[in-house]
Structure formats: C-alpha cells, structure tokens
Design an enzyme around this catalytic site. Sequence first.
Site, PDB file in Angstrom:
ATOM      1  N   ALA A 161       2.784   9.176  -5.689  1.00  0.00           N
ATOM      2  CA  ALA A 161       2.953   9.875  -6.965  1.00  0.00           C
ATOM      3  C   ALA A 161       2.518   8.945  -8.086  1.00  0.00           C
ATOM      4  O   ALA A 161       2.529   7.718  -7.936  1.00  0.00           O
ATOM      5  CB  ALA A 161       4.408  10.280  -7.162  1.00  0.00           C
ATOM      6  N   GLU A 179      -3.369  18.486  -2.359  1.00  0.00           N
ATOM      7  CA  GLU A 179      -2.040  17.892  -2.137  1.00  0.00           C
ATOM      8  C   GLU A 179      -0.957  18.961  -2.263  1.00  0.00           C
ATOM      9  O   GLU A 179      -0.023  19.018  -1.456  1.00  0.00           O
ATOM     10  CB  GLU A 179      -1.797  16.767  -3.145  1.00  0.00           C
ATOM     11  CG  GLU A 179      -2.663  15.550  -2.880  1.00  0.00           C
ATOM     12  CD  GLU A 179      -2.582  14.481  -3.944  1.00  0.00           C
ATOM     13  OE1 GLU A 179      -2.986  13.349  -3.652  1.00  0.00           O
ATOM     14  OE2 GLU A 179      -2.129  14.756  -5.065  1.00  0.00           O
TER      15      GLU A 179
END
Length: 235
Positions: free
Chosen positions: A94, A114
């Site tokens: 992230a 993703e």
Amino acid sequence: MTSLMSLSSSAPTQDELKTLVGRAALQYVEPGSIVGVGTGSTVNKFIDALADVKQRIRGAVSSSEASTARLRALGIAVFDANEVDALAVYIDGADEIDGRGYMIKGGGAALTREKIVASMAAQFVCIADASKQVEVLGRFPLPVEVIPMAARQITRRFAALGGKARLRLQGGAPLVTDNGQHLLDVHGLRIDAPLAFESEVNQWPGVVTVGVFAHQKATLCLLGTAQGVQTLRFD
Ligand code: 5RP
C-alpha cells in the site's frame, strides 16, 4: 507484536523491512492454493519468498504484467483471473494505510487489476513498512486510472474538491497502464470518509478506478517496524 525474523542491531532499512514483511506473509499462504499477488517493491519481496515454497502451491493470480513476469521467471504458474472462482488470500502493499485498514494504492500504476484480484479474495493481507501508516489518507497523491478523453473533466472535478490532479508521465509522455489507460495523481486531498469518497469518485464518467481501497480494505496488515513485524487486524 510478533518478531518473525531477526533484525540487525542497527536500525533496519526500508528495504530490510520490506523483506521482513514479504517473508512474514508466507504464513497466510494455504498449501495447495492459488494466491492473489499484488504489485510493487514490497510484493516483489513476497514473490521472492513465495518461490521458496512454490512446490506447495498451485500458483498465483497476478495484478500486473510486472508481477506476472517476476512470478513466471521464478517458476510460479500464473492463472488468468477468469480461470479462478475465488481466492483465500490476496497479498499486496500500500502507499498509505490508516487505522481502519483503508488504503491508498496505485503508486505502481496497477490499482485497477489490484482491486479486481482483491475483490476475489476472502482476506486482504497488506504488507507494508511503518512509513505507510497514516492517521488520515491523502498525503500520498491519490492515483486515479482514467479513460484518456476524460482526464481534463476529471481534473476539474477534483479541483472542485480542493485537489490538484496531474497526469502521470513516463519518459515525457503520459504513462499507459496495463489496461491501456492514463493515470492522474491527485495532490492536496484529505480523505476523511474513504468509503463515501470511493463510491462518489468511482461513478464519475471516465474514472476506471480510484486508488482508495475502502470497499476493498485490508483484513490485516503486517507492518514492518524497527521492533519486528506488527500484525494489525481490522474489523
Ligand atoms: C502498486 C501499489 C503498491 O502496492 C504500492 O504502490 C506500494 O508499493 P511499494 O511496495 O513499492 O511501496 O499500489 O500499484
């Protein structure tokens, strides 16, 4: 806090922390399974670790051409997402993660795939070094994948929210994603309500994917810290 790998006595580098959480993620890989694999420098560490146990898994569903190439180079089978009904786990990094497991993603330009692979998985295991932890999302410029002809209109809509969108360039030309689209990076946002923000921006014409992962948030985060790997669980 669980320390799964010994750290040298000096403060670990960011690269060492990425290696640490990449290896720690192996504990969430079920024998005989197909694993959802994200994109980025932290995930690359996970892929390298996965190669050590590749005989124990069937393979992976990948979120980018870059991860697919790395997986295949290490002898790990890559399945098309349409060949797989569901995944037990998706493992990805992230750019920012908050205390509820909401994230900004897309620094590596792979946000759309993703989000698709994450949506197939029962669990999202985020792997990140401690620099990614934030109180409120928005300091990292928010990636948004857009249809090229809509870029200026979407830029105006972000301006109305106080954000400054910039077209992401690569070698002087607009970056083209794995899906053949463009990317905006939006500066100056403070995203206090990630679920509502994601829902709102997602329905603007021309937005392919917004890089807020709130509806697709992390189940848990393996956070690399100077003391070892901290496991953060989100409700
Ligand atoms: C790619 C991503 C990555 O997960 C994010 O950019 C973090 O990358 P890194 O592990 O290299 O810091 O969303 O699109």
